[in-house]
Design an enzyme around this catalytic site. Structure first.
Site, PDB file in Angstrom:
ATOM      1  N   PRO A 197       0.836  -1.202   0.000  1.00 34.89           N
ATOM      2  CA  PRO A 197       0.000   0.000   0.000  1.00 34.89           C
ATOM      3  C   PRO A 197       0.867   1.247   0.000  1.00 34.89           C
ATOM      4  O   PRO A 197       1.958   1.254   0.587  1.00 34.89           O
ATOM      5  CB  PRO A 197      -0.808  -0.124   1.289  1.00 34.89           C
ATOM      6  CG  PRO A 197       0.045  -0.967   2.180  1.00 34.89           C
ATOM      7  CD  PRO A 197       0.769  -1.930   1.284  1.00 34.89           C
TER       8      PRO A 197
ATOM      9  N   ASN B  74       6.363   5.947   2.275  1.00 31.27           N
ATOM     10  CA  ASN B  74       7.082   5.108   1.304  1.00 31.27           C
ATOM     11  C   ASN B  74       7.031   5.658  -0.116  1.00 31.27           C
ATOM     12  O   ASN B  74       7.031   4.913  -1.078  1.00 31.27           O
ATOM     13  CB  ASN B  74       6.565   3.668   1.342  1.00 31.27           C
ATOM     14  CG  ASN B  74       5.066   3.559   1.061  1.00 31.27           C
ATOM     15  OD1 ASN B  74       4.385   4.560   0.876  1.00 31.27           O
ATOM     16  ND2 ASN B  74       4.568   2.335   1.020  1.00 31.27           N
TER      17      ASN B  74
ATOM     18  N   ALA C 245       0.691  -1.701  -7.809  1.00 29.57           N
ATOM     19  CA  ALA C 245       0.262  -1.170  -6.505  1.00 29.57           C
ATOM     20  C   ALA C 245      -0.145   0.300  -6.633  1.00 29.57           C
ATOM     21  O   ALA C 245      -1.325   0.617  -6.781  1.00 29.57           O
ATOM     22  CB  ALA C 245       1.372  -1.352  -5.479  1.00 29.57           C
ATOM     23  N   ARG C 246       0.823   1.208  -6.633  1.00 31.17           N
ATOM     24  CA  ARG C 246       0.562   2.632  -6.792  1.00 31.17           C
ATOM     25  C   ARG C 246       1.749   3.272  -7.495  1.00 31.17           C
ATOM     26  O   ARG C 246       2.904   2.933  -7.230  1.00 31.17           O
ATOM     27  CB  ARG C 246       0.334   3.333  -5.435  1.00 31.17           C
ATOM     28  CG  ARG C 246      -1.024   3.056  -4.800  1.00 31.17           C
ATOM     29  CD  ARG C 246      -2.162   3.659  -5.610  1.00 31.17           C
ATOM     30  NE  ARG C 246      -3.463   3.489  -4.978  1.00 31.17           N
ATOM     31  CZ  ARG C 246      -4.288   2.468  -5.188  1.00 31.17           C
ATOM     32  NH1 ARG C 246      -3.896   1.496  -6.002  1.00 31.17           N
ATOM     33  NH2 ARG C 246      -5.462   2.401  -4.593  1.00 31.17           N
TER      34      ARG C 246
ATOM     35  N   ASP D 284       0.574  -1.027 -14.022  1.00 28.97           N
ATOM     36  CA  ASP D 284      -0.856  -0.772 -14.196  1.00 28.97           C
ATOM     37  C   ASP D 284      -1.245   0.512 -13.482  1.00 28.97           C
ATOM     38  O   ASP D 284      -2.419   0.871 -13.450  1.00 28.97           O
ATOM     39  CB  ASP D 284      -1.654  -1.954 -13.632  1.00 28.97           C
ATOM     40  CG  ASP D 284      -3.135  -1.890 -13.980  1.00 28.97           C
ATOM     41  OD1 ASP D 284      -3.453  -1.522 -15.129  1.00 28.97           O
ATOM     42  OD2 ASP D 284      -3.971  -2.211 -13.112  1.00 28.97           O
TER      43      ASP D 284
ATOM     44  N   GLU E 286      -2.319   9.762 -12.014  1.00 32.34           N
ATOM     45  CA  GLU E 286      -3.240   8.833 -12.671  1.00 32.34           C
ATOM     46  C   GLU E 286      -4.605   9.450 -12.939  1.00 32.34           C
ATOM     47  O   GLU E 286      -5.217   9.216 -13.987  1.00 32.34           O
ATOM     48  CB  GLU E 286      -3.383   7.592 -11.789  1.00 32.34           C
ATOM     49  CG  GLU E 286      -4.061   6.421 -12.427  1.00 32.34           C
ATOM     50  CD  GLU E 286      -3.921   5.179 -11.568  1.00 32.34           C
ATOM     51  OE1 GLU E 286      -4.904   4.827 -10.888  1.00 32.34           O
ATOM     52  OE2 GLU E 286      -2.836   4.580 -11.560  1.00 32.34           O
TER      53      GLU E 286
ATOM     54  N   HIS F  63      -4.766   1.074 -15.349  1.00 32.16           N
ATOM     55  CA  HIS F  63      -5.329   0.601 -14.081  1.00 32.16           C
ATOM     56  C   HIS F  63      -6.500  -0.358 -14.320  1.00 32.16           C
ATOM     57  O   HIS F  63      -7.644  -0.082 -13.945  1.00 32.16           O
ATOM     58  CB  HIS F  63      -5.781   1.777 -13.218  1.00 32.16           C
ATOM     59  CG  HIS F  63      -5.705   1.461 -11.747  1.00 32.16           C
ATOM     60  ND1 HIS F  63      -5.470   2.411 -10.781  1.00 32.16           N
ATOM     61  CD2 HIS F  63      -5.833   0.291 -11.068  1.00 32.16           C
ATOM     62  CE1 HIS F  63      -5.457   1.852  -9.581  1.00 32.16           C
ATOM     63  NE2 HIS F  63      -5.677   0.557  -9.736  1.00 32.16           N
TER      64      HIS F  63
END
Length: 433
Positions: free
Chosen positions: A162, A168, A190-191, A215, A220, A254
């Site tokens: 996450p 992070n 993930a992100r 993805d 985004e 995504h």
């Protein structure tokens, strides 16, 4: 206010200002129906005494399979070979040579629901699977190591952690990329904020890693869901420079969640957790894909052919065709036996129970609509009952006590919703301040 909890989606930013207002309203719980919670200020929530909960995973294999597919695509140089053959170059180039996955090492950073699912897929293919997370779990498919060892030994590195703003950001940057093998593949489902996009571009330019698949990207919300005239129109130049490295870079918009099982899981969860009077749970749903989806709209078309004058039916048929062209449909029903049970259980309110079941229908339909829309899908809702009730019941084996209330379909957004005309607010609302 009388409310203990609120549910938000991914487009809502629960920062300190918002959370302070939420606290003032007496709300103690904040839920998001997504896996990610980077739109919530966890420190502010903790300070305000608000408990935060997310959905750890629904259909984890939907994301895991995409991550594996993207990793294998670059690992076996499929993207590069496909580009060349589509440009009439059918030579077998030295750059196509690859290892085989059963003789390779795959590193999973973040071995939760999704990371475990991907680890199992790779393990079943014979790969040596390494894992890294702060609190290793008992996973028979994974050998846990520290992050440095994972980066140094892995042929494919896949991220499943996450994103926590300020904690992070860019956890995979230049120093981490320098530890990876020169032909290693990095996969991020993930992100986008977890990686340093510019550092990846530099690493690819210097052939310091073999490829990058994602993805998710930074900015985004400004990119996904839009159709640009060219890549040069992308609002984020770091993303643009990265995508110029195709076919060593694969970016998808995504779509990790976009599978039938994941969609069904989401619909189930949204309906299950939608409030209903006395927790009556009177809403029932049937999800139709593929030929069953088509059957529904064939039933609607046949029913309307008998009702609509012949000179106006072509227009009606064209409208029905747009619904048939959607990805899938959801039929919403009310369980009348359950309504009768509640009427007997709460006799004081027995005459209101059906009305309240209708409120539950509205809540459930709205929850599902917004959930699908948040996933980038176009949604509309129709009401062809009771014209189609009998045929729907016989075709899809619907119990006699289920009363059809609405037909919802969803798919890609071909035409944005038109503007609505609204009556004057003074005729609809009252305010007492």
């Amino acid at each position: 206010m009388g409310t203990d909890a609120i549910l938000i989606d991914g487009s809502c930013t629960a920062d300190k200002k918002v959370l302070d207002k939420v606290k003032d309203l007496g709300i103690k719980y904040l839920f998001t129906r997504f896996v990610g919670y980077n739109n919530i200020d966890l420190n502010a929530a903790k300070a305000d005494g608000i408990m935060v909960a997310n959905v750890p995973s629904y259909s984890p294999y939907s994301v895991a399979e995409l991550a594996l597919t993207m990793g294998m695509d670059l690992f076996r140089h499929v993207a590069q070979a496909t580009v060349n053959t589509n440009n009439a170059d059918f030579r077998v180039l030295p750059t196509y040579y690859s290892n085989e996955i059963h003789d390779a090492t795959v590193g999973i950073i973040g071995v939760g629901h999704m990371g475990s699912a991907e680890a199992k897929l790779y393990h079943n293919l014979g790969a040596n699977v390494l894992g890294y997370q702060r609190h290793p779990n008992d996973n028979p498919d994974v050998t846990f190591v520290n992050e440095d060892e994972l980066l140094e030994k892995s042929d494919i590195v896949s991220l499943h952690v996450p994103y926590v703003p300020g904690k992070n950001d860019e956890m995979i940057g230049g120093p981490e990329l320098a530890k990876m093998k020169r032909n290693a593949i990095l996969v991020n489902t993930a992100r986008g904020e977890l990686v340093d996009t510019n550092a990846i571009t530099i690493a690819l330019s210097g052939s310091n890693i073999g490829g990058y698949a994602a993805d998710v990207i930074i900015d985004e919300n400004q990119i996904d869901g839009n159709e640009f005239n060219s890549l040069d129109d992308l609002p984020n130049k770091d993303v643009l420079e990265l995508m110029k490295r195709y076919p060593n870079v694969i970016i998808t918009p995504h779509i990790g969640y976009l599978t039938k099982p994941a969609t069904i899981d989401m619909i189930k969860e949204l309906i299950k957790y939608t409030p209903s009077a006395f927790n009556g749970q009177t809403v029932r749903a049937v999800v139709l894909f593929d030929e069953n989806h088509d059957k529904l709209w064939d039933i609607v078309e046949d029913a309307l052919r008998e009702k609509v004058p012949a000179n106006g039916f072509l227009r009606t048929k064209a409208k029905i065709s747009t619904f048939r062209d959607a990805y899938a449909s959801i039929l919403f029903f009310t369980d009348m036996d359950k309504v009768k049970e509640l009427q007997g259980q709460f006799k004081t309110y027995q005459y209101e129970m059906y009305n309240w079941s209708e409120e539950g229908q509205g809540n459930a339909q709205f929850a599902v609509w917004t959930g699908l829309e948040e996933n980038g899908l176009g949604v509309n809702i129709q009401h062809y009952d009771p014209l189609i009730n009998a045929q729907v019941a016989s075709t899809f084996d619907i119990p006699d006590n289920w009363q059809l209330r609405a037909e919802m379909n969803f798919g890609s957004v071909n035409t944005p919703a038109g503007k609505k005309d609204f009556m004057d607010d003074s005729k609809r609302f009252k305010e007492f301040k």
